[in-house]
Design a protein around this motif. Structure first.
Motif, mmCIF file in Angstrom:
data_model
loop_
_atom_site.group_PDB
_atom_site.id
_atom_site.type_symbol
_atom_site.label_atom_id
_atom_site.label_comp_id
_atom_site.label_asym_id
_atom_site.label_seq_id
_atom_site.Cartn_x
_atom_site.Cartn_y
_atom_site.Cartn_z
ATOM 1 N N TRP A 533 -8.853 6.144 -8.708
ATOM 2 C CA TRP A 533 -9.451 5.028 -9.104
ATOM 3 C C TRP A 533 -8.893 4.480 -7.378
ATOM 4 O O TRP A 533 -9.680 3.631 -6.230
ATOM 5 C CB TRP A 533 -8.551 4.159 -9.620
ATOM 6 N N ALA A 534 -7.129 4.608 -7.349
ATOM 7 C CA ALA A 534 -6.949 4.417 -5.878
ATOM 8 C C ALA A 534 -7.960 4.991 -4.346
ATOM 9 O O ALA A 534 -8.207 4.285 -3.244
ATOM 10 C CB ALA A 534 -5.737 4.857 -5.292
ATOM 11 N N ARG A 537 -11.052 3.537 -3.450
ATOM 12 C CA ARG A 537 -11.089 1.707 -2.679
ATOM 13 C C ARG A 537 -10.052 2.581 -1.224
ATOM 14 O O ARG A 537 -9.906 1.611 -0.339
ATOM 15 C CB ARG A 537 -10.367 1.550 -3.422
ATOM 16 N N LEU A 539 -7.399 3.132 -1.061
ATOM 17 C CA LEU A 539 -5.883 2.926 -0.674
ATOM 18 C C LEU A 539 -5.392 4.104 -0.899
ATOM 19 O O LEU A 539 -5.169 5.045 -1.710
ATOM 20 C CB LEU A 539 -5.531 2.516 -1.948
ATOM 21 N N LEU A 550 1.401 -0.740 -5.645
ATOM 22 C CA LEU A 550 0.288 -1.224 -4.838
ATOM 23 C C LEU A 550 0.098 -2.136 -5.844
ATOM 24 O O LEU A 550 -0.276 -2.387 -6.748
ATOM 25 C CB LEU A 550 -0.140 -0.466 -4.432
ATOM 26 N N GLU A 552 -2.549 -3.659 -5.004
ATOM 27 C CA GLU A 552 -4.138 -3.476 -5.602
ATOM 28 C C GLU A 552 -3.558 -2.864 -7.569
ATOM 29 O O GLU A 552 -4.629 -2.766 -8.249
ATOM 30 C CB GLU A 552 -4.663 -3.188 -4.898
ATOM 31 N N GLU A 555 -3.090 -5.697 -10.350
ATOM 32 C CA GLU A 555 -4.047 -6.435 -9.866
ATOM 33 C C GLU A 555 -5.021 -5.672 -10.891
ATOM 34 O O GLU A 555 -5.476 -6.256 -11.810
ATOM 35 C CB GLU A 555 -4.746 -6.311 -9.079
ATOM 36 N N LEU A 556 -5.137 -4.159 -11.042
ATOM 37 C CA LEU A 556 -5.779 -3.895 -12.282
ATOM 38 C C LEU A 556 -5.106 -3.314 -13.580
ATOM 39 O O LEU A 556 -6.032 -3.414 -14.405
ATOM 40 C CB LEU A 556 -5.991 -1.919 -11.594
#
Length: 619
Positions: A533-534, A537, A539, A550, A552, A555-556
């Motif tokens: 997933w990272a 994106r 990341l 992270l 993000e 938040e995920l």
């Protein structure tokens, strides 16, 4: 095989069953292992011959009836050969997890007073020697038999002996005479195995199991699932010292006359299962969750049309399967239209997924050991691969409740097998009485008395309830792990943890809240799925720790927690969470050898993280 040709499980021992298989089907393949890239088979006659020979080896070394011998090894044919040879002499096998550090190995060998140890390779031999040199040592260990001698022959320890050297010297006629004598002196009530519990809350205890304890449940599985020599093929990959793998790779193996295939290693299981295509597959919840996760990740990486088609077909079939699981019916299509729909879905999508998982030839799929996510079970049911949940514990000889096509309600753990009585105590703890119940803990009468009554009832420590139709039981949670909030609400943490682990991004969850004002969680992310997933994106991260930190990713995970909360009652909702900065690990004492979370240890170790959640609120 006809019933008349079988030894009744109630009157059998594993050596007797092995002898009968060697007589009835001498040339049929019993065991397969991969040697230099090629699967090599061992017939039942060869298997029995090797057991006879090794029994004579042990006898010549001074092994006596009632002696205990520990096996510290990965899964190999020699594990099975040694196990049955030990039992043929009236001895007792003590399994040691190959992942156990030397300190845990030392405790088990000291406590069980083993005079003999079999080590699979140099790694296990080193642990035994470390245990001998440190602390109180291993003063009772007289012989250390090494299966794979590479790197060990130069060791200077007079106790060291080597498997291949010992069996090369066997007198076959003498071995045959000893074997016949042994079979006449052992019986189903003899203790054959000591299984040390995983020890989530303290030192492991040695549960003593007789041949009858172990074979009764295996015989029930043969009847329930219609297993025989023609349809029984399994992949041996879980530790053989675990009672579940014993049932599949030793007990069911000898009862059916089928084939056991040894995985090359734990890292090659995914490859080996595709090569073998087992007809029966046993997996712990983590295994089934991992299969589902990989299938979904593979789908996301495929073509957009394939993903769209899968989602449409899956959603349509899911409605029917959910209804059937809710009613406890079979998950196979019932009407002609449903059968045609399933055949089309299988041809377009599902068949390739089944083949990739190595389950395209599977007839029986079993999940046990701990509660599993309902979403995981639903996933396989939709694919036409219903997974039967089973329930049991080491002290009950393994499996005592099983699901089958006539009893498999969602979230349930099956109906009792033949001969099993059960009742729910006042606090809903399930109690069992059956031929599978163990003979007590080794050298621990006090601990035995706490779980085993004088009239044979075993207190399991699990809170349960009956399903609506009364056919099955549903395990709520471990009695000692029920959380009672400061408001007096009882919460089963496993239900909440499974709700979180339905997410492909969450590998492990530990629910908090005992005597607290609200429920919280420690969460371990799934490195594979969150990493992918990272990457998608852009990341940047270098390892699990940097990935977990992270914002993000936080938040995920927050979104996944909210998704789980939508299915929970308000008082059960997870209000706060912390993502662990490392993966839980057996070597660090956070997991048992069977990958169960040591909840008390984890909560103590991560006190700082828990303080971030609750602040100064007292526990």
């Amino acid at each position: 095989m006809r019933q008349s040709n079988r030894i009744a499980a109630a009157a059998a021992t594993l050596p007797h069953l092995l002898s009968q298989r060697a007589q009835e089907m001498p040339n049929r393949v019993a065991i397969r292992e991969k040697v230099l890239g090629i699967w090599k088979g061992t017939s039942w006659a060869e298997y029995e011959r090797k057991v006879r020979d090794f029994a004579l080896v042990l006898k010549s070394l001074g092994f006596q009836r009632g002696d205990r011998l520990a096996i510290a090894s990965d899964d190999t044919p020699e594990w099975l050969i040694a196990d049955i040879a030990i039992q043929s002499l009236g001895g007792v096998t003590v399994g040691v997890y190959p992942t156990n550090p030397w300190l845990e190995l030392q405790y088990i060998l000291q406590h069980s007073r083993c005079r003999f140890v079999i080590c699979g390779d140099q790694e296990q031999t080193d642990k035994v020697l470390d245990a001998s040199r440190n602390g109180d040592g291993l003063p009772e260990v007289e012989k250390i038999i090494v299966v794979d001698p590479r790197g060990v022959r130069q060791y200077d320890d007079p106790r060291l002996l080597f498997w291949e050297d010992l069996v090369a010297q066997v007198d076959r006629d003498q071995a045959d005479r000893l074997w016949s004598k042994n079979l006449a002196t052992i019986g189903p009530g003899d203790i054959g195995v000591i299984v040390y519990t995983s020890g989530t809350t303290g030192k492991p205890k040695g549960a003593q199991l007789s041949h009858r304890n172990l074979l009764h449940s295996a015989a029930a599985l043969v009847r329930v699932y219609g297993l025989n020599a023609d349809n029984y093929s399994v992949l041996c990959y879980l530790p053989l010292c675990h009672v579940a793998e014993r049932i599949c790779s030793i007990n069911l193996h000898c009862l059916t006359g089928g084939t056991v295939n040894f995985a090359e290693s734990i890292d090659t299981v995914d490859t080996n299962i595709r090569e073998i295509g087992p007809t029966v597959f046993l997996g712990m919840p983590r295994v089934w969750e991992k299969h589902r996760l990989r299938a979904l990740i593979g789908l996301n990486e495929g073509k957009r049309f394939q993903k769209w088609l899968f989602e449409r077909v899956f959603a349509r079939i899911r409605q029917r399967v959910e209804r059937q699981l809710r009613d406890g019916h079979t998950t196979w299509p019932e009407t002609l239209g449903e059968r045609l729909e399933m055949l089309l879905a299988d041809a377009l999508i599902f068949r390739a997924m089944k083949r990739h998982m190595g389950l395209d030839h599977s007839l029986v799929r079993i999940c046990g050991g701990a509660p599993v996510s309902p979403e995981t079970l639903l996933f396989f049911a939709v694919l036409g691969l219903p997974v039967f949940q089973v329930y049991g514990l080491t002290e009950s000889g393994g499996i005592t409740f099983v699901q089958h096509r006539g009893a498999m309600r969602a979230g349930a753990a099956g109906a009792p097998i033949d001969g099993v009585e059960y009742r729910l105590a006042e606090d809903d703890e399930i109690e069992i009485r059956s031929p599978t119940v163990f003979h007590g803990y080794l050298f621990d009468p006090d601990a035995t008395a706490k779980v085993l009554s004088s009239d044979g009832w075993l207190s399991t420590g699990d809170i349960a309830e009956r399903t609506e139709d009364g056919k099955e039981i549903r395990i709520v949670d471990r009695k000692k792990e029920i959380i009672i909030t400061s408001g007096g609400k009882n919460i089963a943490p496993s239900e909440l943890e499974n709700a979180l682990k339905e997410s492909v991004y969450i590998r492990e969850a530990i629910i908090l809240g005992d005597q607290r004002h609200f429920v919280a969680a420690l969460i371990q992310i799934n490195m594979d799925s969150v990493g992918k997933w990272a990457q998608d994106r852009g990341l940047a991260y270098t390892n699990y720790r940097s990935l977990s930190q992270l914002p993000e990713v936080h938040e995920l995970v927050s979104g996944e927690v909210e998704r789980a909360n939508s299915s929970l009652a308000r008082v059960e909702s997870i209000r706060k969470f912390v993502i662990l900065s490392k993966e839980l690990d057996h070597d660090d004492g956070e997991l048992t050898a069977t990958q169960k979370v040591k909840r008390a240890f984890v909560e103590k170790k991560y006190a700082t993280e828990i303080a971030r959640i609750y602040g100064k609120e007292p526990a």
